[in-house]
Design a protein around this motif. Structure first.
Motif, PDB file in Angstrom:
ATOM      1  N   HIS A   1      40.081  45.831  47.059  1.00  0.00           N
ATOM      2  CA  HIS A   1      40.604  44.569  46.720  1.00  0.00           C
ATOM      3  C   HIS A   1      39.104  44.467  47.943  1.00  0.00           C
ATOM      4  O   HIS A   1      38.620  43.678  47.814  1.00  0.00           O
ATOM      5  N   GLU A   2      39.765  44.938  49.194  1.00  0.00           N
ATOM      6  CA  GLU A   2      38.505  44.534  50.145  1.00  0.00           C
ATOM      7  C   GLU A   2      36.774  44.731  49.780  1.00  0.00           C
ATOM      8  O   GLU A   2      35.951  43.574  50.436  1.00  0.00           O
ATOM      9  N   LEU A   3      36.727  45.383  49.107  1.00  0.00           N
ATOM     10  CA  LEU A   3      35.769  46.296  48.587  1.00  0.00           C
ATOM     11  C   LEU A   3      35.038  45.107  47.483  1.00  0.00           C
ATOM     12  O   LEU A   3      34.358  44.952  47.693  1.00  0.00           O
ATOM     13  N   LEU A   4      35.411  44.692  46.031  1.00  0.00           N
ATOM     14  CA  LEU A   4      35.790  43.637  45.468  1.00  0.00           C
ATOM     15  C   LEU A   4      35.727  42.208  46.361  1.00  0.00           C
ATOM     16  O   LEU A   4      34.621  41.103  45.867  1.00  0.00           O
ATOM     17  N   THR A   5      36.066  42.425  47.220  1.00  0.00           N
ATOM     18  CA  THR A   5      35.482  40.415  48.189  1.00  0.00           C
ATOM     19  C   THR A   5      34.211  41.098  48.720  1.00  0.00           C
ATOM     20  O   THR A   5      33.005  39.835  48.677  1.00  0.00           O
ATOM     21  N   GLU A   6      33.928  41.599  49.732  1.00  0.00           N
ATOM     22  CA  GLU A   6      32.351  42.276  49.964  1.00  0.00           C
ATOM     23  C   GLU A   6      31.404  41.888  48.898  1.00  0.00           C
ATOM     24  O   GLU A   6      30.625  41.046  48.697  1.00  0.00           O
TER      25      GLU A   6
ATOM     26  N   LEU B   1      44.042  37.804  38.635  1.00  0.00           N
ATOM     27  CA  LEU B   1      45.481  38.317  40.503  1.00  0.00           C
ATOM     28  C   LEU B   1      44.732  38.199  41.021  1.00  0.00           C
ATOM     29  O   LEU B   1      44.790  39.099  42.619  1.00  0.00           O
ATOM     30  N   VAL B   2      43.489  39.034  41.081  1.00  0.00           N
ATOM     31  CA  VAL B   2      42.496  38.858  42.419  1.00  0.00           C
ATOM     32  C   VAL B   2      42.149  38.198  42.894  1.00  0.00           C
ATOM     33  O   VAL B   2      42.602  38.310  44.325  1.00  0.00           O
ATOM     34  N   GLY B   3      42.115  37.342  42.721  1.00  0.00           N
ATOM     35  CA  GLY B   3      42.268  35.653  43.725  1.00  0.00           C
ATOM     36  C   GLY B   3      40.629  35.396  43.569  1.00  0.00           C
ATOM     37  O   GLY B   3      40.536  33.628  44.231  1.00  0.00           O
ATOM     38  N   PHE B   4      39.882  36.002  43.025  1.00  0.00           N
ATOM     39  CA  PHE B   4      38.356  35.380  42.863  1.00  0.00           C
ATOM     40  C   PHE B   4      37.978  35.827  41.510  1.00  0.00           C
ATOM     41  O   PHE B   4      37.982  36.798  40.945  1.00  0.00           O
TER      42      PHE B   4
ATOM     43  N   SER C   1      56.719  41.064  37.402  1.00  0.00           N
ATOM     44  CA  SER C   1      57.471  41.201  38.498  1.00  0.00           C
ATOM     45  C   SER C   1      57.331  42.216  39.430  1.00  0.00           C
ATOM     46  O   SER C   1      57.934  41.898  40.715  1.00  0.00           O
ATOM     47  N   ALA C   2      56.801  43.066  39.750  1.00  0.00           N
ATOM     48  CA  ALA C   2      56.330  43.608  41.027  1.00  0.00           C
ATOM     49  C   ALA C   2      54.495  43.714  41.809  1.00  0.00           C
ATOM     50  O   ALA C   2      54.803  43.629  43.108  1.00  0.00           O
ATOM     51  N   GLY C   3      53.844  42.582  40.566  1.00  0.00           N
ATOM     52  CA  GLY C   3      52.908  42.464  41.567  1.00  0.00           C
ATOM     53  C   GLY C   3      51.484  43.335  41.341  1.00  0.00           C
ATOM     54  O   GLY C   3      52.023  44.429  40.382  1.00  0.00           O
ATOM     55  N   ILE C   4      50.438  43.191  41.799  1.00  0.00           N
ATOM     56  CA  ILE C   4      48.891  44.337  41.377  1.00  0.00           C
ATOM     57  C   ILE C   4      49.474  45.532  43.204  1.00  0.00           C
ATOM     58  O   ILE C   4      49.573  45.272  44.067  1.00  0.00           O
ATOM     59  N   PRO C   5      50.214  47.038  42.716  1.00  0.00           N
ATOM     60  CA  PRO C   5      49.400  47.727  43.905  1.00  0.00           C
ATOM     61  C   PRO C   5      48.360  48.292  43.695  1.00  0.00           C
ATOM     62  O   PRO C   5      47.809  49.333  43.416  1.00  0.00           O
ATOM     63  N   TRP C   6      47.461  47.301  44.791  1.00  0.00           N
ATOM     64  CA  TRP C   6      45.966  47.732  44.998  1.00  0.00           C
ATOM     65  C   TRP C   6      45.619  49.190  45.620  1.00  0.00           C
ATOM     66  O   TRP C   6      46.365  49.618  46.571  1.00  0.00           O
ATOM     67  N   ARG C   7      44.996  50.206  45.011  1.00  0.00           N
ATOM     68  CA  ARG C   7      44.587  51.503  45.697  1.00  0.00           C
ATOM     69  C   ARG C   7      43.990  50.710  47.034  1.00  0.00           C
ATOM     70  O   ARG C   7      43.299  50.595  47.278  1.00  0.00           O
ATOM     71  N   PRO C   8      44.240  52.103  47.774  1.00  0.00           N
ATOM     72  CA  PRO C   8      43.816  51.552  48.833  1.00  0.00           C
ATOM     73  C   PRO C   8      42.114  51.205  49.081  1.00  0.00           C
ATOM     74  O   PRO C   8      40.858  51.847  48.754  1.00  0.00           O
ATOM     75  N   GLY C   9      41.409  50.623  49.630  1.00  0.00           N
ATOM     76  CA  GLY C   9      39.940  49.995  49.930  1.00  0.00           C
ATOM     77  C   GLY C   9      39.660  48.851  49.284  1.00  0.00           C
ATOM     78  O   GLY C   9      38.138  48.288  48.825  1.00  0.00           O
TER      79      GLY C   9
END
Length: 226
Positions: free
Chosen positions: A83-88, A113-116, A73-81
């Protein structure tokens, strides 16, 4: 996962509070802090001591379902930085494992739900015999990835998690969230993953592997934040 990549601890605390209250008990913030980073069955035992009259497996199932409902219902509350680190790292082809004491069904929900496809494998609490701080989960993950844990970097936010990662032999980065973590020669302490990159992880790894007993955590933390 919980507290390192995603800030699901408030979801867990709400679920715990609701469950204890449903049995007429009282659940405090201090109680909730006892469960951070712990295995689910150990957490269930504490909840039983607070009056939850259910089998441990039933407690784990109820809590996980309630947290998954909140994620839905609320989605993933990512910790700062995070998702960006996972993406790189994913873009660089870095093999990654998600090591968590949460149940596999919840870990897979978050991974989806990460997107990849960030993780080559997921090792969850219901897949191992020994919970953190035992290193079994990290050693299992390294085995599945086909890597030497000593040539890996583990990122953790809790005391049991840090202890498990250190015991596995990995280079460990501690990013405290709900519970304070003190400086130690056994890991590198940073306050946030914001700005953390593949270059950061490489520097931490090379620094700790080349001279772990003489290079201080403070030096590495300053380099990480730069």
């Amino acid at each position: 996962m919980d507290g390192t990549l995603v800030d699901t601890e408030p979801y867990w605390m709400r679920a715990e509070h609701e469950l204890v209250e449903s049995f007429g008990g009282v659940w405090t913030h201090a109680d909730a802090m006892l469960l951070v980073g712990s295995g689910m069955l150990g957490s269930a035992a504490i909840l039983q001591n607070r009056g939850v009259n259910l089998a441990a497996e039933a407690i784990v199932d109820l809590l996980t379902t309630r947290v998954q409902e909140q994620l839905g219902s609320a989605g993933i509350p990512w910790r700062p930085g995070a998702h960006e680190l996972l993406t790189e790292l994913h873009g660089a082809g870095m093999p990654m494992a998600l090591v968590t004491m949460s149940e596999q069904r919840m870990a897979r929900q978050i991974a989806d739900l990460v997107g990849f496809a960030a993780f080559a494998t997921i090792i969850s609490g219901d897949m191992v015999q020994q919970s953190k701080p035992h290193p079994e989960a990290y050693l299992t993950a390294a085995g599945v990835l086909g890597v030497d844990p000593r040539h890996s970097v583990a990122i953790e936010d809790s005391l049991p998690g840090v202890a498990a990662a250190v015991a596995s032999g990995a280079v460990v980065i501690a990013v405290p969230h709900m519970v304070p973590i003190e400086q130690s020669e056994h890991y590198t302490l940073v306050q946030s993953l914001t700005g953390t990159s593949l270059a950061t992880l490489t520097e931490v790894y090379q620094t700790r592997r080349s001279s772990p007993s003489t290079r201080t955590n403070t030096h590495t933390e300053d380099a990480t934040r730069a």
